[in-house]
Design a protein around this motif. Structure first.
Motif, PDB file in Angstrom:
ATOM      1  N   LEU A 141      13.476 -34.835  43.924  1.00  0.00           N
ATOM      2  CA  LEU A 141      14.764 -34.348  44.413  1.00  0.00           C
ATOM      3  C   LEU A 141      14.532 -32.970  45.031  1.00  0.00           C
ATOM      4  CD1 LEU A 141      15.243 -36.458  42.114  1.00  0.00           C
ATOM      5  CD2 LEU A 141      17.429 -35.380  41.718  1.00  0.00           C
ATOM      6  N   SER A 143      15.313 -29.498  46.275  1.00  0.00           N
ATOM      7  CA  SER A 143      16.384 -28.510  46.067  1.00  0.00           C
ATOM      8  C   SER A 143      16.349 -27.395  47.097  1.00  0.00           C
ATOM      9  CB  SER A 143      16.263 -27.900  44.673  1.00  0.00           C
ATOM     10  OG  SER A 143      16.346 -28.906  43.697  1.00  0.00           O
ATOM     11  N   GLY A 196      18.823 -31.323  49.068  1.00  0.00           N
ATOM     12  CA  GLY A 196      19.744 -32.423  48.764  1.00  0.00           C
ATOM     13  C   GLY A 196      19.188 -33.785  49.128  1.00  0.00           C
ATOM     14  N   ASP A 197      17.968 -33.813  49.688  1.00  0.00           N
ATOM     15  CA  ASP A 197      17.317 -35.097  50.012  1.00  0.00           C
ATOM     16  C   ASP A 197      16.482 -35.583  48.827  1.00  0.00           C
ATOM     17  OD1 ASP A 197      18.360 -35.233  52.531  1.00  0.00           O
ATOM     18  OD2 ASP A 197      16.618 -34.390  53.535  1.00  0.00           O
ATOM     19  N   ILE A 198      16.168 -36.886  48.853  1.00  0.00           N
ATOM     20  CA  ILE A 198      15.287 -37.462  47.827  1.00  0.00           C
ATOM     21  C   ILE A 198      14.083 -38.096  48.523  1.00  0.00           C
ATOM     22  CG2 ILE A 198      15.073 -39.216  46.024  1.00  0.00           C
ATOM     23  CD1 ILE A 198      17.980 -38.779  45.324  1.00  0.00           C
ATOM     24  N   ASN A 215      15.345 -40.499  51.429  1.00  0.00           N
ATOM     25  CA  ASN A 215      16.685 -41.048  51.142  1.00  0.00           C
ATOM     26  C   ASN A 215      16.716 -42.568  51.304  1.00  0.00           C
ATOM     27  OD1 ASN A 215      17.716 -38.498  50.627  1.00  0.00           O
ATOM     28  ND2 ASN A 215      18.266 -38.165  52.766  1.00  0.00           N
ATOM     29  N   ARG A 388      24.216 -34.478  39.637  1.00  0.00           N
ATOM     30  CA  ARG A 388      22.977 -34.848  40.340  1.00  0.00           C
ATOM     31  C   ARG A 388      23.279 -35.859  41.439  1.00  0.00           C
ATOM     32  NH1 ARG A 388      17.109 -35.351  38.428  1.00  0.00           N
ATOM     33  NH2 ARG A 388      17.679 -33.989  36.735  1.00  0.00           N
ATOM     34  N   PHE A 392      22.697 -34.980  45.408  1.00  0.00           N
ATOM     35  CA  PHE A 392      21.600 -35.646  46.119  1.00  0.00           C
ATOM     36  C   PHE A 392      22.055 -36.928  46.814  1.00  0.00           C
ATOM     37  CE2 PHE A 392      19.485 -32.889  43.065  1.00  0.00           C
ATOM     38  CZ  PHE A 392      18.587 -32.250  43.902  1.00  0.00           C
TER      39      PHE A 392
END
Length: 1308
Positions: A141, A143, A196-198, A215, A388, A392
């Protein structure tokens, strides 16, 4: 549903779950046939079917537990399947980051060992588990979007502060910051990531490939043919630069984007998951199935309106379910996968949150049937998962995901008992709940769906060559108009969608600010107040520690939502009590600053430190506010100061110890804002240097005990804040100047005070930062326009150039399309009209607060400095940051607000109650900026006359022992436009160069103020002491500034003449240019004084006039001689055209000197001109050649010498006809003629003087004064000038008591 009392916690197994048949009628439990049917309908088999009635076992509450055990035991995974799961993986089953030996550099790791923050140049860390066979996946994740390399490495990889994951042979990484993949070498790969991306990291050890997803969207195979075989096992790993942060999910939570065929590194709790899903199914059955006792049958019920209604049968059934369900709901994975999914599905039917009371009923059930610690853990994990998920989730066009999670958060917080628990223990203590109020900005416009939402892009393209929008609005073409309107419609669509999210965020804050929910303890608002204050303290006290600070982009959103919620409550209170103020008239009363009810931590007050103010103003507090300071408290304050000194000394001593010891002992009280969305109890601070000193078997926790000062925010009660029965609460100690009128609820005043502090902490900087996108749009628009012009001019035969230009045009167009959509998002979320009104409201709050505080006299010193800072900064933001989209002039009461702020700046820039140098400088700079713009200068002119005169008097205070440069700049701005050749915005020789930011105050068109000039003239004429002290200080500073300038250009010239290649320090060039600019501005102030009040120099009935005139003539001659000498130092340095010395030129300084000379010699009456001429010619430095130089008359000898050389142009005022009027040039001609004649006459009449009779100080004038008592001698000019600054004799240092005229005896 009544909640179980805190003191009556039931043991787990004692619910009295079985009932005897004969008691059924008494207890209200249905008959055994109906109960049997009901229980069989609720507790179905795994396949969902029920056996036929004949084969069913008869169920009662006595055998239900046994039946449930059997149902839950079905289909549970066998032991051998677990062994199979572990194949291909080595290491602990719970996967975390290896904080004992698997890291390099300095790192901060959250206490769950899944979040990490870089604390050194390029720190690296790996996980505790590795894989050698099969397909595996883990998620990261993101940040913060900075420099990080994420991927896989082997145990043999050795990293350092320069090389991380991907920089060694057997490590592979993806870097979304630079959009590259790394394995020793690097190539382009993937897309850029944003906070905010995964990122999903996939490894296939059967095929030997590594891939990444962003994402959930695959970025393709990054590496193939990776090394495999004996001894090769891959660990998840990351390298990250300073202050970058991420959180890992190895499988401890459900993967957000699972990939088919790939397994998470940590196995999901399969058995518990199955059990939890079954139990949830039974719970759903209880909600679906109702018992109709009168008909004696089971009925289907509407689930949305389900209520328990005190049915014992249903309650005991639920107690059985919760007996098994409760312990499972303490586990993170199950809460997220089972409970959160179920609760979200309830809200999926749409409608308002209030339309789904089922969630409230379920929360009631949880508080009734679960142990207190279980409910606490379950709620904590639920909120953590929600936060969370919100943070995300990718941005989609309708913001549906964000809305979905916010609606569930509201539903949970609507439950009073849950809300109070979460507020007291979770929202600000464990979670970073401010994230809920943030709407992230999409970096990749395409994925956010902004292309569909805003199909047509537009940008302003009416630019002057200087890069600002031109004032002359050209006719907009029809195509442009259509594009602009389509773009604006798209922006409106986007705005409506974002407003839905903002509305939900405000709803959350309204729940937290509820002060009517007093059931079972304190109302939510008072819990929130204490937590909010604590949050502010952390952000105010840890300015240097970014890991603890709330990121400014979150703070901006939080501020706007809090203002909306606050104003709603404020106006609600006004509706109930009409005598109170509306939110439009809101302010913070001055007693909050000194009665000790609100904690301002160690923030600076206007009058200095609080402890100092309590000592010095204790009598004023007692007399005005009836506040008595306990002597013991004063003593305690002093002891506190000593303690702080001791503490800082110990911390300094600690910092001298080896870094290794520090790294082990150092533990942050709060973890980083940037890593995982949760706050741990104490972070691990990892340092490679410390590892060798650590005993690996000893738990790290034992090393974490360090002394941390506890937060000083006291746990106040509602009565302490609101007051009651004669106790005024926060408003204790009302000064007599403060009206006795209710403002609003006291608690709202404290929230308002916190909002002002938040703006000061980081909101203003962020507003300034986001303007960059708008600037980028302007730059690209200019570049595109320029390229299109080149394409139109390109010759047809040059196809190659034409193609290159077309490529550039395409690149610029694409970039502008992207940026204009991104700008639309930023304009809606940060710079919209509503946001502008919020900042304007805040500005007015600060102005009213300062005005009320000012009336309290000496108690004004207690006001925190940030109120003045916010007043200045919020005005600056409204003027500079919001202006491209919205105009400040349209705001209600704009003119009056501008005038009131002007009055504050004019009064307080020299207020003796304000001691902080920084805040005084800020006030001075704000006033200097204010007088540069016509509309704000008119506001200064509209303030009461008494205040204007007082302001001018403060500006004319002597330029000693104070920062005078800004004061001088203000006076110059009031004069600019009136002086000789002083109507320029930019200097003539700089017109062809690229301009700086044209919105800078120094580049505004001249707007002189004749009204303030008149006040200045009156003051200088009427106050006999003011004029000499002011002018003497100006002359002193001019002497210093010009001498420094000449000294520096000598050094620069020497450096330039050296044969070896060398560079002049840019700082030295900057200081040199500053000294030149100061010299010019001081000369302009002297010109202003000579023009407005010439009698100060020329009326010799005034005691110091002659002396001032002599000093002025001496300095003017020095400046002229230095600047006008042929092929002199000044000439040579100007011709070097060094970067940094652009402003140094003949024109600005020579026209300033000419202006003074013209005023003295041409524009004054006969006697004044005579005196000025006599003094000028008497100065030994006077050279007529310098005056001739102004008009381009070079000396004959110089002309002869220059003839063979190049025909270099000489300086002449005649060449600047656009800047100097013909009338002004005629006056210069007249002055030259006059001086030529007078100098000839003076030369003819001057008698030679012997050297013995000359003044031994200046050797320019005859001796004319004798000192008492020591009888030493000099000329009057030297001694008078000396006595203005010093009373000691030049020669013997005796104190001079008097000066007599000296005439040489005739006999000698």
């Amino acid at each position: 549903m009544t909640s179980r009392g805190a003191g009556t916690a039931f043991p787990r197994k004692n619910y009295r779950l079985s009932t005897e048949p004969e008691k059924s009628k008494v207890t209200g439990i249905v008959n055994s046939r109906l109960l049997n049917d009901y229980l069989h309908r609720v507790f179905t088999n795994a396949d969902g079917n029920q056996p036929a009635a004949a084969y069913r076992k008869h169920l009662t509450f006595q055998n239900l537990q046994e039946h449930l055990d059997r149902l839950l035991a079905e289909e549970n995974g066998s032991e051998d399947s677990r062994d199979q799961v572990a194949e291909g993986r080595l290491g602990p089953s719970t996967v975390v980051l290896d904080h004992t030996s698997g890291f390099e550099g300095l790192l901060l790791v959250d206490d769950d060992l899944l979040g990490v923050i870089g604390h050194s140049n390029f720190g690296s860390i790996r996980a505790t588990t590795c894989v050698y066979k099969g397909k595996w996946i883990y998620e990261v994740l993101i940040s913060s979007q900075g420099l990080m390399q994420i991927g896989w490495c082997t145990l043999n990889c050795r990293f350092n502060q320069e090389e991380g994951v991907g920089d060694t042979p057997d490590s592979y990484a993806y870097d979304g910051n630079r959009v590259r993949k790394w394995n020793v070498t690097t190539t382009n790969y993937g897309k850029s990531w944003a906070a905010g991306d995964i990122v999903s990291c996939l490894i296939d050890l059967d095929e030997g490939t590594i891939a990444f997803c962003l994402n959930g969207i695959s970025l393709g195979t990054a590496f193939d043919n990776i090394t495999r075989g004996a001894g090769m096992a891959y660990f998840p790993a990351i390298s990250l630069s300073f202050k970058e942060s991420v959180a890992f999910n190895f499988g401890s939570r459900p993967l957000r984007y699972p990939v088919e065929g790939y397994r998470p590194l940590q196995d999901p709790p399969a058995a518990d998951l199955l059990k939890a899903r079954k139990l949830l199914g039974y719970l759903k059955n209880v909600i679906h199935i109702g018992i109709d006792v009168t008909e004696g049958k089971l009925v289907e019920k509407d689930t949305s309106m389900w209520q328990l209604q005190g049915e014992p049968t249903v309650l005991i059934t639920l107690a059985h379910i919760f007996n098994y369900f409760s312990p499972l709901m303490c586990k993170v994975y199950l809460v997220e996968d089972v409970l959160m999914t179920f609760l979200l599905s309830i809200l999926e039917q749409g409608g308002a949150v209030e339309a789904h009371p089922l969630i409230q009923q379920l929360l009631d059930l949880m508080w009734l049937l679960m142990e207190e610690y279980e409910v606490h853990e379950c709620l904590k994990q639920l909120l953590m998962s929600l936060l969370r998920a919100y943070r995300f989730s990718p941005i989609i066009p309708d913001l549906g995901l964000q809305i979905h999670y916010l609606r569930l958060t509201i539903a949970v917080l609507k439950h009073e008992k849950s809300r109070k628990y979460l507020l007291s223990n979770v929202l600000f203590d464990v979670l970073r709940s401010v994230v809920f109020f943030y709407i992230k900005s999409p970096l990749r416009v395409e994925e956010a769906g902004l292309q569909e939402l805003i199909p047509t892009t537009w940008w302003p393209n009416r630019f002057t060559k200087e890069g600002k929008e031109s004032k002359e609005v050209k006719e907009e073409s029809a195509e442009e108009r259509l594009r602009r309107r389509a773009y604006e419609r798209g922006c409106q669509r986007l705005k409506k969608r974002i407003e839905v999210v903002e509305g939900l965020q405000v709803q959350i804050l309204k729940l937290l600010l509820n002060n009517k929910d007093r059931g079972g303890g304190e109302a939510s608002r008072y819990i929130f107040l204490n937590k909010f204050r604590k949050f502010l303290q952390e952000n105010a006290s840890n300015r240097g520690n970014l890991t603890v600070l709330c990121p400014p982009e979150y703070m901006v959103c939080f501020l706007h939502r809090l203002i909306a919620a606050l104003r709603c409550f404020w106006d609600g209170h006004k509706a109930k009590s009409p005598s109170a103020l509306s939110s439009e008239e809101a302010y913070v009363p001055p007693q909050l600053f000194y009665n000790g009810k609100v904690d301002y931590f160690d923030l600076q007050r206007l009058g200095g430190l609080l402890s100092h103010l309590k000592k010095t103003l204790k009598d004023d507090l007692a007399a005005k506010a009836n506040v008595l300071i306990d002597p013991a408290e004063l003593q305690a304050v002093t002891m506190d100061d000593l303690d702080e000194d001791e503490e800082s000394a110990t911390s300094a001593a600690q910092s001298q110890r080896p870094s290794a010891a520090l790294a082990i002992g150092g533990a942050l009280a709060r973890p980083g804002w940037l890593s995982s969305p949760t706050l741990g109890r104490a972070n691990r601070f990892l340092s490679t240097a410390a590892v060798s000193l650590m005993n690996p078997r000893r738990p790290l926790g034992a090393l974490e005990k360090i002394k941390v000062r506890t937060l000083s925010v006291e746990q106040r009660t509602e009565e302490d804040i609101e007051g009651s029965h004669g106790n005024e609460g926060l408003l204790l100690g009302r000064p007599p100047e403060e009206p006795d009128q209710p403002i609003t609820e006291n608690s709202l005043l404290e929230v308002l005070d916190g909002i002002v502090m938040m703006y000061n902490l980081s909101v203003h900087q962020q507003l300034g930062k986001m303007v960059g996108v708008s600037d980028d749009v302007n730059e690209y628009a200019m570049a595109l326009k320029d390229t299109e012009e080149k394409i139109s001019r390109c010759p047809k035969r040059r196809r190659d150039i034409h193609e290159e230009l077309l490529k550039s045009q395409k690149v610029f167009s694409e970039k502008l399309n992207h940026l204009s959509r991104r700008l639309a998002w930023i304009n809606v979320t940060i710079y919209s009209k509503e946001k502008m009104q919020d900042i304007y409201w805040l500005l007015r709050v600060c102005i009213r607060t300062i005005e009320h505080g000012d009336r309290t006299g000496s108690l004004f010193a207690f006001m925190p400095e940030f109120y003045l800072s916010v007043a200045m900064n919020s005005y600056s933001a409204l003027k500079n940051y919001f202006s491209p989209v919205n105009s400040m002039e349209e705001l209600p009461g704009y003119e009056e607000t501008l005038m009131r702020l002007a009055a504050i700046l004019a009064k307080h820039f020299a207020d003796s109650r304000i001691v902080g140098t920084d805040i005084r400088d800020s006030l001075m700079q704000a006033l200097a900026s204010y007088v540069c713009y016509p509309h704000s200068l008119r506001a200064v002119e509209r303030i009461p006359e008494e205040q204007r005169i007082s302001m001018m008097k403060n500006l004319l205070a002597p330029y000693e022992q104070r920062p005078w440069a800004q004061t001088n700049w203000i006076l110059v701005r009031l004069w600019r436009g009136c002086g000789f050749g002083y109507r320029y915005t930019r200097l003539p020789h700089l017109l062809k160069t690229k301009p700086e930011d044209a919105s800078l105050p120094s580049l505004q068109k001249p707007c002189p103020s004749t009204l303030l000039q008149r006040h200045m003239a009156d003051l200088l004429r009427s106050d006999r002491d003011l004029a000499p002290s002011f002018l003497n200080s100006v002359l002193n500073q001019l002497n210093w500034a010009f001498s420094e300038f000449i000294g520096m250009i000598q050094e620069i010239q020497q450096a330039a003449e050296r044969l070896e290649r060398n560079f002049v320090d840019s700082r030295q060039l900057k200081v040199c240019a500053t000294c030149f600019d100061l010299s010019v501005s001081l000369l302009r102030v002297l010109e202003m004084t000579v023009t407005l009040a010439p009698e100060i120099f020329l009326d010799w009935n005034r005691p110091s006039s002659e002396l001032l005139l002599r000093r002025l003539a001496q300095l003017l001659n020095q400046v002229l001689n230095r600047v006008t000498a042929e092929r002199n130092l000044f000439d040579r340095v100007v011709n070097l055209r060094l970067p940094g010395l652009e402003s140094v030129d003949h024109y600005p300084i020579l026209v300033a000197v000419t202006g003074i000379l013209v005023r003295l010699l041409v524009d004054t009456d006969g006697q004044g001109a005579e005196r000025a001429t006599a003094v000028l010619l008497a100065d030994p430095c006077f050279q007529l050649r310098s005056i001739q130089y102004l008009l381009g008359h070079a000396e004959p000898s110089a002309l002869a010498a220059a003839a063979p050389a190049t025909d270099k142009r000489h300086f002449s005022l005649h060449t600047y006809t656009e800047y100097i009027s013909t009338e002004e040039l005629a006056k210069v001609d007249k002055m030259l003629t006059h001086l030529s004649e007078e100098s000839k006459q003076a030369a003819a009449t001057t008698l030679p003087t012997s050297e013995e009779d000359l003044c031994p100080i200046c050797y320019a004038h005859p001796i004319s004064a004798i000192f008492r008592p020591c009888s030493h001698k000099s000329c009057k000019a030297c001694i008078n000038q000396h006595l203005m600054n010093n009373k000691d004799c030049f020669f013997c240092k005796a104190t001079i008591t008097g000066v007599d005229d000296f005439t040489k005896p005739a006999s000698s």
